[in-house]
Enzyme design. Structure first.
Site, PDB file in Angstrom:
ATOM      1  N   LYS A 145       1.002  -1.455  -0.182  1.00 10.16           N
ATOM      2  CA  LYS A 145      -0.002  -0.208  -0.031  1.00 10.16           C
ATOM      3  C   LYS A 145       1.196   1.157   0.093  1.00 10.16           C
ATOM      4  O   LYS A 145       2.268   1.016  -0.034  1.00 10.16           O
ATOM      5  CB  LYS A 145      -0.882  -0.113   1.373  1.00 10.16           C
ATOM      6  CG  LYS A 145      -2.060  -1.273   1.296  1.00 10.16           C
ATOM      7  CD  LYS A 145      -2.884  -1.441   1.814  1.00 10.16           C
ATOM      8  CE  LYS A 145      -3.617  -2.323   1.570  1.00 10.16           C
ATOM      9  NZ  LYS A 145      -5.075  -2.426   2.805  1.00 10.16           N
ATOM     10  N   TYR A 177     -11.990  -2.490  -4.153  1.00 11.38           N
ATOM     11  CA  TYR A 177     -12.965  -2.211  -2.167  1.00 11.38           C
ATOM     12  C   TYR A 177     -14.288  -2.768  -2.439  1.00 11.38           C
ATOM     13  O   TYR A 177     -15.259  -2.268  -2.028  1.00 11.38           O
ATOM     14  CB  TYR A 177     -12.214  -1.484  -1.897  1.00 11.38           C
ATOM     15  CG  TYR A 177     -11.126  -1.416  -1.331  1.00 11.38           C
ATOM     16  CD1 TYR A 177     -10.377  -2.482  -0.434  1.00 11.38           C
ATOM     17  CD2 TYR A 177      -9.534  -0.788  -1.776  1.00 11.38           C
ATOM     18  CE1 TYR A 177      -9.024  -3.537  -0.277  1.00 11.38           C
ATOM     19  CE2 TYR A 177      -8.350  -1.341  -1.306  1.00 11.38           C
ATOM     20  CZ  TYR A 177      -8.328  -2.688  -0.448  1.00 11.38           C
ATOM     21  OH  TYR A 177      -7.021  -2.476   0.096  1.00 11.38           O
ATOM     22  N   ASN A 191      -1.895   0.583   6.747  1.00  9.71           N
ATOM     23  CA  ASN A 191      -1.710  -1.282   7.513  1.00  9.71           C
ATOM     24  C   ASN A 191      -0.848  -1.984   6.180  1.00  9.71           C
ATOM     25  O   ASN A 191      -0.639  -3.306   6.244  1.00  9.71           O
ATOM     26  CB  ASN A 191      -2.912  -2.115   7.700  1.00  9.71           C
ATOM     27  CG  ASN A 191      -3.469  -1.940   6.007  1.00  9.71           C
ATOM     28  OD1 ASN A 191      -4.088  -1.644   5.278  1.00  9.71           O
ATOM     29  ND2 ASN A 191      -3.641  -3.395   6.965  1.00  9.71           N
ATOM     30  N   HIS A 229      -2.229  -5.402   1.506  1.00  5.92           N
ATOM     31  CA  HIS A 229      -3.462  -6.268   1.443  1.00  5.92           C
ATOM     32  C   HIS A 229      -2.709  -7.045   0.872  1.00  5.92           C
ATOM     33  O   HIS A 229      -1.956  -7.795  -0.133  1.00  5.92           O
ATOM     34  CB  HIS A 229      -4.303  -5.180   0.484  1.00  5.92           C
ATOM     35  CG  HIS A 229      -5.576  -5.867  -0.400  1.00  5.92           C
ATOM     36  ND1 HIS A 229      -6.581  -6.317   0.996  1.00  5.92           N
ATOM     37  CD2 HIS A 229      -5.793  -7.119  -1.744  1.00  5.92           C
ATOM     38  CE1 HIS A 229      -7.270  -7.283   0.143  1.00  5.92           C
ATOM     39  NE2 HIS A 229      -7.191  -7.067  -1.093  1.00  5.92           N
ATOM     40  N   GLU A 234      -9.232 -10.420  -8.007  1.00  7.91           N
ATOM     41  CA  GLU A 234      -8.491  -9.338  -7.813  1.00  7.91           C
ATOM     42  C   GLU A 234      -7.028  -9.432  -8.635  1.00  7.91           C
ATOM     43  O   GLU A 234      -6.569  -8.447  -8.758  1.00  7.91           O
ATOM     44  CB  GLU A 234      -7.878  -9.365  -5.928  1.00  7.91           C
ATOM     45  CG  GLU A 234      -9.790  -9.006  -5.350  1.00  7.91           C
ATOM     46  CD  GLU A 234      -8.699  -8.893  -4.105  1.00  7.91           C
ATOM     47  OE1 GLU A 234      -9.342  -8.522  -3.271  1.00  7.91           O
ATOM     48  OE2 GLU A 234      -7.558  -9.641  -3.485  1.00  7.91           O
TER      49      GLU A 234
HETATM   50  P1  CMP Z   1      -7.385  -4.449   3.829  1.00 11.99           P
HETATM   51  O1  CMP Z   1      -6.948  -6.194   3.711  1.00 11.99           O
HETATM   52  O2  CMP Z   1      -6.738  -3.597   2.152  1.00 11.99           O
HETATM   53  O3  CMP Z   1      -9.106  -4.923   3.384  1.00 11.99           O
HETATM   54  C1  CMP Z   1      -9.888  -3.421   4.041  1.00 11.99           C
HETATM   55  C2  CMP Z   1      -8.492  -2.958   3.984  1.00 11.99           C
HETATM   56  O4  CMP Z   1      -9.839  -1.302   5.157  1.00 11.99           O
HETATM   57  C3  CMP Z   1      -8.474  -2.917   5.088  1.00 11.99           C
HETATM   58  O5  CMP Z   1      -6.714  -3.908   4.647  1.00 11.99           O
HETATM   59  C4  CMP Z   1      -7.471  -1.539   5.721  1.00 11.99           C
HETATM   60  O6  CMP Z   1      -7.244  -1.152   5.853  1.00 11.99           O
HETATM   61  C5  CMP Z   1      -8.631  -0.636   6.068  1.00 11.99           C
HETATM   62  N1  CMP Z   1      -9.644  -0.680   7.503  1.00 11.99           N
HETATM   63  C6  CMP Z   1     -10.188   0.505   8.149  1.00 11.99           C
HETATM   64  N2  CMP Z   1     -11.058  -0.006   9.072  1.00 11.99           N
HETATM   65  C7  CMP Z   1     -11.263  -1.219   9.031  1.00 11.99           C
HETATM   66  C8  CMP Z   1     -11.658  -2.224   9.963  1.00 11.99           C
HETATM   67  N3  CMP Z   1     -12.645  -1.442  10.441  1.00 11.99           N
HETATM   68  N4  CMP Z   1     -12.568  -3.551   9.199  1.00 11.99           N
HETATM   69  C9  CMP Z   1     -11.185  -3.994   8.619  1.00 11.99           C
HETATM   70  N5  CMP Z   1     -10.694  -3.287   7.403  1.00 11.99           N
HETATM   71  C10 CMP Z   1     -10.833  -1.400   8.053  1.00 11.99           C
END
Ligand code: CMP
Length: 140
Positions: free
Chosen positions: A10, A50, A113, A116, A127
């Site tokens: 990311k 998303y 974070n 993904h 994806e």
């Molecule tokens: P990702 O695996 O990319 O999928 C969706 C993303 O939403 C997740 O990682 C997080 O970075 C983001 N996100 C933010 N808040 C939340 C939450 N409460 N629960 C899950 N994903 C979240």
């Protein structure tokens, strides 16, 4: 079984110059890079990628974050690649991620974070197709 999964490094981790360190972890775990590219997503593309989260309260922030800079998308291939990648990543929230995982070491928050990874075979196929036409994915 040999699987393929989509990994995205990311914008936060790309900005930290951590692409190589993260890819090294995939390679050290025996995953092979079957496709890779750096890409700046448009808002419409991030919303499409998303779409499953479109009703969630964090959707708008998630899209803003994912278009804040380029991402590094890869197809990882190998035995049990989907689960293996998720184990390497650690929990979505870095505060809950196990020691030594990518998110524990590189992520700053649940939004920023670092990575993904596809969560299942069906989502992996969708994806992967989103980022890579099949002629740009190479059996390893
Ligand atoms: P990702 O695996 O990319 O999928 C969706 C993303 O939403 C997740 O990682 C997080 O970075 C983001 N996100 C933010 N808040 C939340 C939450 N409460 N629960 C899950 N994903 C979240």
């Amino acid at each position: 079984a040999i699987e393929r999964t989509l990994s995205i490094i990311k914008p936060d981790a790309v900005a930290k110059n951590a692409i190589g360190q993260i890819v090294s972890r995939f390679e050290a775990a025996g995953l092979k890079i079957a496709a890779a590219r750096l890409v700046q997503l448009s808002r419409a593309e991030a919303e499409q990628f998303y779409a499953v989260h479109s009703a969630r309260p964090f959707f708008k922030d998630l899209v803003e974050f994912m278009i804040s800079g380029p991402v590094f998308a890869q197809v990882l291939e190998g035995e049990g690649a989907i689960l293996k990648n998720r184990d390497l990543m650690g929990a979505t929230d870095p505060k809950k991620a196990d020691k030594g995982t990518i998110r524990a070491d590189f992520a700053d928050s649940i939004d920023a974070n670092a990575v993904h990874g596809s969560d299942a075979a069906e989502t992996a196929a969708v994806e992967i197709a989103f980022f890579f036409p099949s002629l740009n994915v190479y059996a390893r």
